[in-house]
Design a protein around this motif. Structure first.
Motif, PDB file in Angstrom:
ATOM      1  N   VAL A 142     -41.979  59.613 -14.087  1.00  0.00           N
ATOM      2  CA  VAL A 142     -43.153  59.266 -13.293  1.00  0.00           C
ATOM      3  C   VAL A 142     -42.715  59.062 -11.845  1.00  0.00           C
ATOM      4  CG1 VAL A 142     -42.964  56.794 -13.795  1.00  0.00           C
ATOM      5  CG2 VAL A 142     -45.197  57.762 -13.176  1.00  0.00           C
ATOM      6  N   THR A 143     -43.562  59.470 -10.891  1.00  0.00           N
ATOM      7  CA  THR A 143     -43.242  59.341  -9.472  1.00  0.00           C
ATOM      8  C   THR A 143     -44.373  58.642  -8.741  1.00  0.00           C
ATOM      9  OG1 THR A 143     -44.247  61.337  -8.495  1.00  0.00           O
ATOM     10  CG2 THR A 143     -42.175  61.633  -9.705  1.00  0.00           C
ATOM     11  N   GLY A 144     -44.072  58.144  -7.529  1.00  0.00           N
ATOM     12  CA  GLY A 144     -45.122  57.484  -6.759  1.00  0.00           C
ATOM     13  C   GLY A 144     -44.722  57.223  -5.321  1.00  0.00           C
ATOM     14  N   HIS A 145     -45.742  57.169  -4.457  1.00  0.00           N
ATOM     15  CA  HIS A 145     -45.572  56.783  -3.057  1.00  0.00           C
ATOM     16  C   HIS A 145     -46.202  55.401  -2.860  1.00  0.00           C
ATOM     17  CE1 HIS A 145     -45.053  61.136  -2.825  1.00  0.00           C
ATOM     18  NE2 HIS A 145     -44.510  60.972  -1.640  1.00  0.00           N
ATOM     19  N   TYR A 146     -46.229  54.969  -1.596  1.00  0.00           N
ATOM     20  CA  TYR A 146     -46.961  53.763  -1.184  1.00  0.00           C
ATOM     21  C   TYR A 146     -46.277  52.484  -1.669  1.00  0.00           C
ATOM     22  CZ  TYR A 146     -50.253  57.585  -0.653  1.00  0.00           C
ATOM     23  OH  TYR A 146     -50.818  58.796  -0.348  1.00  0.00           O
ATOM     24  N   ASP A 161     -41.800  54.730 -22.612  1.00  0.00           N
ATOM     25  CA  ASP A 161     -40.383  54.669 -22.247  1.00  0.00           C
ATOM     26  C   ASP A 161     -39.967  55.947 -21.521  1.00  0.00           C
ATOM     27  OD1 ASP A 161     -37.860  53.573 -22.051  1.00  0.00           O
ATOM     28  OD2 ASP A 161     -37.221  54.317 -24.018  1.00  0.00           O
ATOM     29  N   PHE A 162     -40.391  56.084 -20.273  1.00  0.00           N
ATOM     30  CA  PHE A 162     -40.054  57.260 -19.480  1.00  0.00           C
ATOM     31  C   PHE A 162     -38.552  57.314 -19.204  1.00  0.00           C
ATOM     32  CE2 PHE A 162     -44.576  56.721 -18.463  1.00  0.00           C
ATOM     33  CZ  PHE A 162     -45.035  58.023 -18.581  1.00  0.00           C
ATOM     34  N   ASP A 163     -38.078  58.523 -18.915  1.00  0.00           N
ATOM     35  CA  ASP A 163     -36.654  58.744 -18.679  1.00  0.00           C
ATOM     36  C   ASP A 163     -36.254  58.577 -17.218  1.00  0.00           C
ATOM     37  OD1 ASP A 163     -35.927  59.648 -21.439  1.00  0.00           O
ATOM     38  OD2 ASP A 163     -37.356  61.252 -20.956  1.00  0.00           O
ATOM     39  N   SER A 164     -37.227  58.635 -16.297  1.00  0.00           N
ATOM     40  CA  SER A 164     -36.897  58.519 -14.871  1.00  0.00           C
ATOM     41  C   SER A 164     -38.098  58.007 -14.091  1.00  0.00           C
ATOM     42  CB  SER A 164     -36.456  59.875 -14.294  1.00  0.00           C
ATOM     43  OG  SER A 164     -37.566  60.752 -14.188  1.00  0.00           O
ATOM     44  N   VAL A 165     -37.804  57.442 -12.924  1.00  0.00           N
ATOM     45  CA  VAL A 165     -38.833  57.072 -11.955  1.00  0.00           C
ATOM     46  C   VAL A 165     -38.405  57.609 -10.596  1.00  0.00           C
ATOM     47  CG1 VAL A 165     -39.535  54.998 -13.225  1.00  0.00           C
ATOM     48  CG2 VAL A 165     -37.783  54.822 -11.429  1.00  0.00           C
ATOM     49  N   LEU A 166     -39.361  57.713  -9.688  1.00  0.00           N
ATOM     50  CA  LEU A 166     -39.084  58.161  -8.318  1.00  0.00           C
ATOM     51  C   LEU A 166     -40.018  57.396  -7.392  1.00  0.00           C
ATOM     52  CD1 LEU A 166     -38.669  61.814  -7.047  1.00  0.00           C
ATOM     53  CD2 LEU A 166     -40.294  60.285  -5.941  1.00  0.00           C
ATOM     54  N   GLN A 191     -32.269  49.666 -15.175  1.00  0.00           N
ATOM     55  CA  GLN A 191     -30.871  49.493 -15.571  1.00  0.00           C
ATOM     56  C   GLN A 191     -30.766  49.031 -17.023  1.00  0.00           C
ATOM     57  OE1 GLN A 191     -29.531  46.780 -12.510  1.00  0.00           O
ATOM     58  NE2 GLN A 191     -28.818  48.433 -11.182  1.00  0.00           N
ATOM     59  N   ALA A 192     -31.665  48.154 -17.426  1.00  0.00           N
ATOM     60  CA  ALA A 192     -31.637  47.654 -18.807  1.00  0.00           C
ATOM     61  C   ALA A 192     -31.939  48.759 -19.802  1.00  0.00           C
ATOM     62  CB  ALA A 192     -32.638  46.508 -18.960  1.00  0.00           C
ATOM     63  N   ARG A 193     -32.784  49.711 -19.408  1.00  0.00           N
ATOM     64  CA  ARG A 193     -33.194  50.785 -20.315  1.00  0.00           C
ATOM     65  C   ARG A 193     -32.456  52.094 -20.062  1.00  0.00           C
ATOM     66  NH1 ARG A 193     -39.783  50.640 -20.930  1.00  0.00           N
ATOM     67  NH2 ARG A 193     -40.027  48.426 -21.468  1.00  0.00           N
ATOM     68  N   ASN A 194     -31.580  52.116 -19.055  1.00  0.00           N
ATOM     69  CA  ASN A 194     -30.862  53.328 -18.662  1.00  0.00           C
ATOM     70  C   ASN A 194     -31.839  54.426 -18.230  1.00  0.00           C
ATOM     71  OD1 ASN A 194     -28.593  54.798 -18.063  1.00  0.00           O
ATOM     72  ND2 ASN A 194     -28.194  55.445 -20.170  1.00  0.00           N
ATOM     73  N   VAL A 195     -32.789  54.059 -17.381  1.00  0.00           N
ATOM     74  CA  VAL A 195     -33.765  54.981 -16.799  1.00  0.00           C
ATOM     75  C   VAL A 195     -33.265  55.387 -15.416  1.00  0.00           C
ATOM     76  CG1 VAL A 195     -36.133  55.179 -15.919  1.00  0.00           C
ATOM     77  CG2 VAL A 195     -35.689  53.978 -18.080  1.00  0.00           C
ATOM     78  N   ALA A 196     -33.270  56.676 -15.109  1.00  0.00           N
ATOM     79  CA  ALA A 196     -32.802  57.168 -13.815  1.00  0.00           C
ATOM     80  C   ALA A 196     -33.758  56.745 -12.702  1.00  0.00           C
ATOM     81  CB  ALA A 196     -32.668  58.679 -13.844  1.00  0.00           C
ATOM     82  N   VAL A 197     -33.192  56.357 -11.545  1.00  0.00           N
ATOM     83  CA  VAL A 197     -33.983  55.944 -10.387  1.00  0.00           C
ATOM     84  C   VAL A 197     -33.725  56.918  -9.239  1.00  0.00           C
ATOM     85  CG1 VAL A 197     -34.455  54.121  -8.709  1.00  0.00           C
ATOM     86  CG2 VAL A 197     -33.884  53.522 -11.081  1.00  0.00           C
ATOM     87  N   GLN A 198     -34.758  57.683  -8.895  1.00  0.00           N
ATOM     88  CA  GLN A 198     -34.699  58.611  -7.769  1.00  0.00           C
ATOM     89  C   GLN A 198     -35.447  57.996  -6.593  1.00  0.00           C
ATOM     90  OE1 GLN A 198     -35.582  62.879  -9.258  1.00  0.00           O
ATOM     91  NE2 GLN A 198     -36.635  61.508 -10.683  1.00  0.00           N
ATOM     92  N   THR A 199     -34.937  58.242  -5.378  1.00  0.00           N
ATOM     93  CA  THR A 199     -35.582  57.679  -4.202  1.00  0.00           C
ATOM     94  C   THR A 199     -35.908  58.764  -3.183  1.00  0.00           C
ATOM     95  OG1 THR A 199     -33.526  57.220  -2.990  1.00  0.00           O
ATOM     96  CG2 THR A 199     -34.295  55.536  -4.544  1.00  0.00           C
TER      97      THR A 199
END
Length: 284
Positions: A142-146, A161-166, A191-199
């Motif tokens: 899932v991704t998002g602005h604002y 339980d998504f695999d990544s966020v942005l 970090q607790a769920r090992n979900v990737a964080v994109q910025t």
């Protein structure tokens, strides 16, 4: 060599700079070809595009078709219903010349009414889960602005339980106490769920001061190498996160050069240099 980091639970070690293929939305195929050659030369192994990025998927197609095993390939859709999201995915697969993407993302999911539709009966989430089960998308995100992005992503992770966020991450945004708190809470959960964080928005100077734009980005970016170095290093000194490159092919070589020269050290060490650049937030 650009540092590689584990991309969450996917098993893939992605270059810490992910190519933001919004940069290909309004370029010729020749310009796109040159850009993809730069990525290959830099050994960048992760591409992030979207169905809504103009001609991006079409420009990528000839390359992803030939070099599919070289790239972790991600795309997105802004559709919120099962039927339209599924249609978008198949269009993306056709344009990208592939039978699957590595990551499919719900794009810019920050409006509460759109969130309820996407996550509810007949919503896009059903298409995403189905695509993952069928192997059309190996992982989903899932991704998002604002300024609401961190809070909304946390809500999304509580729903599925998504695999990544942005989401946006830069010095100016993190001076907003509410956004900072939401971002930190989201990162802790990831970090607790090992979900990737994109910025995104790493190299943002601020909103354009007038109607004259000297870059393809909808905000004014830093353009001098020294400023880009500072902004990129400030983001990438945070362990475990990824920087999606700005949406302008002419900025890409400078961002990749900065990433190659990343040095270890505390992020806070760069705070005075970032403050001196006087960036202003895009979102308030």
């Amino acid at each position: 060599m650009i540092e590689r980091r584990p991309f969450g639970r996917t098993g893939h070690h992605s270059t810490c700079t992910i190519f933001g293929a919004a940069a290909l939305g309004r370029v010729t195929q020749a310009e796109a070809d040159h850009t993809l050659e730069l990525l290959l030369a830099a050994d960048v192994n992760h591409i992030d595009t979207a169905n809504s990025y103009g001609e991006s998927e079409r420009r990528l197609g000839p390359w992803t078709g030939r070099y599919r095993d070289r790239f972790f390939l991600a795309t997105k859709t802004e559709e919120r219903t099962y039927a339209k999201a599924k249609e978008h995915l198949h269009r993306s697969l056709d344009l990208l010349h592939t039978d699957h993407v590595d990551l499919w993302q719900m794009h810019c999911l920050v409006q509460p009414d759109q969130w309820e539709q996407a996550m509810g009966p007949g919503g896009a989430l059903e298409a995403f889960i189905e695509a993952k089960e069928q192997g059309l998308a190996r992982f989903i995100g899932v991704t998002g602005h604002y300024t609401v992005a961190g809070w909304m992503h946390k809500r999304s992770l509580e729903r599925y339980d998504f695999d990544s966020v942005l989401l946006p991450y830069n010095y100016a945004m993190m001076q907003n106490p509410t956004y900072r708190a939401d971002f930190e809470a989201l990162v802790q959960l990831c970090q607790a769920r090992n979900v990737a964080v994109q910025t995104i928005k790493s190299c943002t100077r601020g909103p354009w001061p007038g109607d004259e734009h000297s870059a393809a980005t909808w905000y004014e970016p830093f353009s001098e190498q020294a400023a880009i170095d500072t902004a990129v290093h400030w983001v990438l000194r945070r362990p475990g996160i990824f920087l999606n490159t700005p949406g302008d092919i002419h900025l890409l070589p400078k961002v990749l050069d900065a990433a190659r020269r990343l040095t270890p050290g505390p992020q806070s060490e760069l705070d005075p240099a970032m403050e001196a650049l006087a960036p202003t937030p895009l979102f308030t």
